[in-house]
Design a protein around this motif. Structure first.
Motif, PDB file in Angstrom:
ATOM      1  N   ALA A 276      76.884 -37.912  43.138  1.00 36.51           N
ATOM      2  CA  ALA A 276      76.074 -38.182  44.318  1.00 36.51           C
ATOM      3  C   ALA A 276      74.601 -38.359  43.974  1.00 36.51           C
ATOM      4  N   LYS A 277      74.179 -37.770  42.855  1.00 35.98           N
ATOM      5  CA  LYS A 277      72.794 -37.902  42.401  1.00 35.98           C
ATOM      6  C   LYS A 277      72.787 -38.658  41.083  1.00 35.98           C
ATOM      7  N   THR A 278      72.225 -39.847  41.098  1.00 39.05           N
ATOM      8  CA  THR A 278      72.185 -40.664  39.893  1.00 39.05           C
ATOM      9  C   THR A 278      70.742 -41.067  39.610  1.00 39.05           C
ATOM     10  N   TYR A 279      70.463 -41.341  38.338  1.00 37.11           N
ATOM     11  CA  TYR A 279      69.085 -41.699  38.019  1.00 37.11           C
ATOM     12  C   TYR A 279      69.005 -42.410  36.674  1.00 37.11           C
ATOM     13  N   LEU A 280      67.908 -43.119  36.501  1.00 36.52           N
ATOM     14  CA  LEU A 280      67.502 -43.666  35.211  1.00 36.52           C
ATOM     15  C   LEU A 280      66.040 -43.315  35.018  1.00 36.52           C
ATOM     16  N   SER A 281      65.746 -42.635  33.914  1.00 38.96           N
ATOM     17  CA  SER A 281      64.375 -42.301  33.557  1.00 38.96           C
ATOM     18  C   SER A 281      64.024 -43.069  32.291  1.00 38.96           C
ATOM     19  N   ALA A 282      62.853 -43.706  32.273  1.00 43.72           N
ATOM     20  CA  ALA A 282      62.479 -44.553  31.145  1.00 43.72           C
ATOM     21  C   ALA A 282      61.010 -44.354  30.803  1.00 43.72           C
ATOM     22  N   SER A 283      60.703 -44.396  29.518  1.00 40.57           N
ATOM     23  CA  SER A 283      59.313 -44.269  29.076  1.00 40.57           C
ATOM     24  C   SER A 283      59.032 -45.264  27.961  1.00 40.57           C
ATOM     25  N   LYS A 284      57.873 -45.894  28.030  1.00 40.51           N
ATOM     26  CA  LYS A 284      57.452 -46.836  27.009  1.00 40.51           C
ATOM     27  C   LYS A 284      57.145 -46.084  25.723  1.00 40.51           C
ATOM     28  N   ARG A 285      57.650 -46.621  24.612  1.00 37.02           N
ATOM     29  CA  ARG A 285      57.539 -45.900  23.343  1.00 37.02           C
ATOM     30  C   ARG A 285      56.082 -45.786  22.887  1.00 37.02           C
TER      31      ARG A 285
ATOM     32  N   VAL B 150      64.525 -37.669  59.944  1.00 38.32           N
ATOM     33  CA  VAL B 150      64.778 -37.722  61.382  1.00 38.32           C
ATOM     34  C   VAL B 150      66.273 -37.944  61.594  1.00 38.32           C
ATOM     35  N   SER B 151      66.924 -37.013  62.285  1.00 40.26           N
ATOM     36  CA  SER B 151      68.340 -37.144  62.597  1.00 40.26           C
ATOM     37  C   SER B 151      68.623 -36.465  63.926  1.00 40.26           C
ATOM     38  N   ASP B 152      69.889 -36.573  64.380  1.00 41.49           N
ATOM     39  CA  ASP B 152      70.266 -35.913  65.626  1.00 41.49           C
ATOM     40  C   ASP B 152      70.211 -34.396  65.495  1.00 41.49           C
ATOM     41  N   LYS B 153      70.383 -33.893  64.273  1.00 43.40           N
ATOM     42  CA  LYS B 153      70.452 -32.445  64.059  1.00 43.40           C
ATOM     43  C   LYS B 153      69.097 -31.812  63.794  1.00 43.40           C
ATOM     44  N   GLN B 154      68.169 -32.567  63.239  1.00 40.59           N
ATOM     45  CA  GLN B 154      66.882 -31.974  62.906  1.00 40.59           C
ATOM     46  C   GLN B 154      65.825 -33.046  62.669  1.00 40.59           C
ATOM     47  N   ILE B 155      64.578 -32.632  62.803  1.00 43.79           N
ATOM     48  CA  ILE B 155      63.439 -33.389  62.299  1.00 43.79           C
ATOM     49  C   ILE B 155      62.744 -32.478  61.296  1.00 43.79           C
ATOM     50  N   ARG B 156      62.560 -32.979  60.084  1.00 40.07           N
ATOM     51  CA  ARG B 156      61.987 -32.127  59.040  1.00 40.07           C
ATOM     52  C   ARG B 156      60.874 -32.873  58.298  1.00 40.07           C
ATOM     53  N   LEU B 157      59.746 -32.215  58.195  1.00 38.33           N
ATOM     54  CA  LEU B 157      58.610 -32.740  57.439  1.00 38.33           C
ATOM     55  C   LEU B 157      58.414 -31.890  56.196  1.00 38.33           C
ATOM     56  N   THR B 158      58.363 -32.541  55.043  1.00 40.07           N
ATOM     57  CA  THR B 158      58.108 -31.844  53.790  1.00 40.07           C
ATOM     58  C   THR B 158      56.864 -32.429  53.145  1.00 40.07           C
ATOM     59  N   LEU B 159      55.928 -31.561  52.844  1.00 38.74           N
ATOM     60  CA  LEU B 159      54.678 -31.941  52.180  1.00 38.74           C
ATOM     61  C   LEU B 159      54.594 -31.151  50.885  1.00 38.74           C
ATOM     62  N   PHE B 160      54.526 -31.847  49.750  1.00 35.05           N
ATOM     63  CA  PHE B 160      54.465 -31.106  48.494  1.00 35.05           C
ATOM     64  C   PHE B 160      53.736 -31.895  47.422  1.00 35.05           C
ATOM     65  N   ASN B 161      53.346 -31.179  46.398  1.00 25.18           N
ATOM     66  CA  ASN B 161      52.580 -31.751  45.291  1.00 25.18           C
ATOM     67  C   ASN B 161      53.487 -31.839  44.062  1.00 25.18           C
ATOM     68  N   GLU B 162      53.881 -33.051  43.697  1.00 27.01           N
ATOM     69  CA  GLU B 162      54.704 -33.243  42.498  1.00 27.01           C
ATOM     70  C   GLU B 162      53.801 -33.200  41.273  1.00 27.01           C
ATOM     71  N   GLU B 163      53.763 -32.043  40.621  1.00 25.61           N
ATOM     72  CA  GLU B 163      52.838 -31.858  39.505  1.00 25.61           C
ATOM     73  C   GLU B 163      53.403 -32.356  38.179  1.00 25.61           C
ATOM     74  N   THR B 164      54.713 -32.389  38.080  1.00 23.72           N
ATOM     75  CA  THR B 164      55.349 -32.674  36.775  1.00 23.72           C
ATOM     76  C   THR B 164      55.873 -34.101  36.747  1.00 23.72           C
ATOM     77  N   TRP B 165      55.541 -34.800  35.676  1.00 21.66           N
ATOM     78  CA  TRP B 165      56.057 -36.157  35.448  1.00 21.66           C
ATOM     79  C   TRP B 165      56.955 -36.105  34.225  1.00 21.66           C
ATOM     80  N   LEU B 166      58.260 -36.242  34.442  1.00 22.97           N
ATOM     81  CA  LEU B 166      59.239 -36.095  33.364  1.00 22.97           C
ATOM     82  C   LEU B 166      59.844 -37.440  33.026  1.00 22.97           C
ATOM     83  N   VAL B 167      59.711 -37.848  31.768  1.00 22.94           N
ATOM     84  CA  VAL B 167      60.337 -39.047  31.252  1.00 22.94           C
ATOM     85  C   VAL B 167      60.820 -38.745  29.830  1.00 22.94           C
ATOM     86  N   PRO B 168      61.748 -39.528  29.283  1.00 23.58           N
ATOM     87  CA  PRO B 168      62.227 -39.260  27.922  1.00 23.58           C
ATOM     88  C   PRO B 168      61.090 -39.300  26.902  1.00 23.58           C
ATOM     89  N   GLU B 169      61.185 -38.437  25.907  1.00 24.43           N
ATOM     90  CA  GLU B 169      60.181 -38.419  24.849  1.00 24.43           C
ATOM     91  C   GLU B 169      60.706 -39.117  23.597  1.00 24.43           C
TER      92      GLU B 169
END
Length: 334
Positions: A190-199, A315-334
């Motif tokens: 259900a959770k898929t991703y591709l992480s890429a970094s320039k050499r 926004v949905s029939d069951k809830q309205i949710r607001l999330t405010l956050f600071n993404e401090e970490t940037w993760l890419v392949p080394e």
């Protein structure tokens, strides 16, 4: 509209062991029609005007020394944002610094709650140096990730794109290496991703942000408004069916979630919560985020970078949710 033959389960929900076969892909500038029917995901809708998906620039904010919230895109970064907005994602520049910046493009499918995002870092000349593609949904998202790779790959790493797709087709996960850079791929579940970094390129440091309001200050203010808060000053509840969670160091809050449920899921009710909470918050991001939420509250779910912060509005029939956050970490392949 032509497309290749699809596997038995609709494309995007087939998470069986990968086989050597051709998957439906972007063809003739349009996504395979079967995907649109099966997933109805917003980012699969082509737009003729790339600028339609770009958040309008706001007055410059300086959340950290030498860093400006927002900014303009050029070169490869602009080409990538254009390609993504043509498929229905909405892009916003998180920050710009002397060494470059970071941008995010997002889409949310309200029926299933599937989220699609492409976050990338870029140098001042627009060259993309790092890229994170993520799809998160209640069911298999392999097909959506493939489509996202087929949008971003030809723009950012065209020479490596065939090899990355080859790994994608043959395995659930892999660590391809190419002439452009290094990759980390997960194409299963259900959770898929591709992480890429320039050499041989150092990622750009992400600024550490916080509001000027601390946990105890917000909790005390909400108690005065009739909310009930826990002793650790991190959770408050109020009527009707309103809840807040927030955390951060002594310098200020870095994470906040405001939720309305159980019959309080109208824009009018959530707007009352928005006004109460933001009246007690201090910091240069408070005004822009307050305005952004008010602008989008009556619409579908969406995500964006606003004044340097990640903002998610569900926004949905069951809830309205607001999330405010600071993404401090940037993760890419080394």
């Amino acid at each position: 509209m032509s497309h290749h033959a699809a596997p038995d389960p609709p494309w995007g929900f087939d998470d069986r062991a990968p086989q050597r076969r051709r998957w439906p892909v972007v063809s003739g500038g349009l996504i395979a029609g079967l995907v649109v029917i099966a997933l109805v995901v917003v980012f699969l809708v082509r737009r003729d005007d790339p600028a339609a998906g770009l958040e309008p620039p706001t007055a410059p904010l300086v959340p950290a020394d030498g860093v400006t919230a927002g900014g303009e895109l050029s070169g490869q970064a602009r080409a990538l944002a254009d390609a993504l907005t043509q498929r229905g994602l909405e892009c916003s520049v998180r920050f710009t610094a002397p060494e470059g910046g970071q941008t995010g493009c997002f889409a949310v499918q309200d029926v299933t709650g599937t989220t699609v995002e492409a976050i990338f870092q870029h140098h001042p000349d627009g060259s993309v140096i790092g890229l994170n593609l993520k799809v998160n949904g209640p069911k298999y998202t392999r097909g959506l990730l493939r489509s996202l790779i087929d949008i971003a790959g030809p723009v950012v790493f065209p020479a490596d794109h065939p090899a990355v797709i080859d790994i994608f087709n043959r395995a659930f996960a892999g660590f391809p290496e190419g002439s452009w850079g290094d990759y980390h791929l997960l194409g299963h579940g259900a959770k898929t991703y591709l992480s890429a970094s320039k050499r041989n390129i150092t990622p750009i440091k992400v600024p550490v942000l916080h509001l000027d309001t601390t946990e105890p200050q917000l909790a005390d203010a909400l108690r005065a408004d009739g909310f009930t808060c826990t002793g650790d000053n991190e959770t408050c509840t109020g009527q009707p069916a309103m809840a807040l969670k927030f955390s951060g160091p002594d310098t200020g809050i870095t994470y906040l979630v405001a939720t309305a449920t159980n019959g309080a899921t109208t824009p009018e009710t959530f707007n009352q919560l928005r006004i109460k909470v933001f009246a007690h918050l201090r910091g240069n991001a408070v005004g822009p985020v307050f305005d952004w939420v008010g602008l989008h509250l009556g619409g579908p779910s969406r995500s964006a970078f606003v004044a340097g912060w990640r903002v998610d509005l569900v926004v949905s029939d069951k809830q309205i949710r607001l999330t405010l956050f600071n993404e401090e970490t940037w993760l890419v392949p080394e």
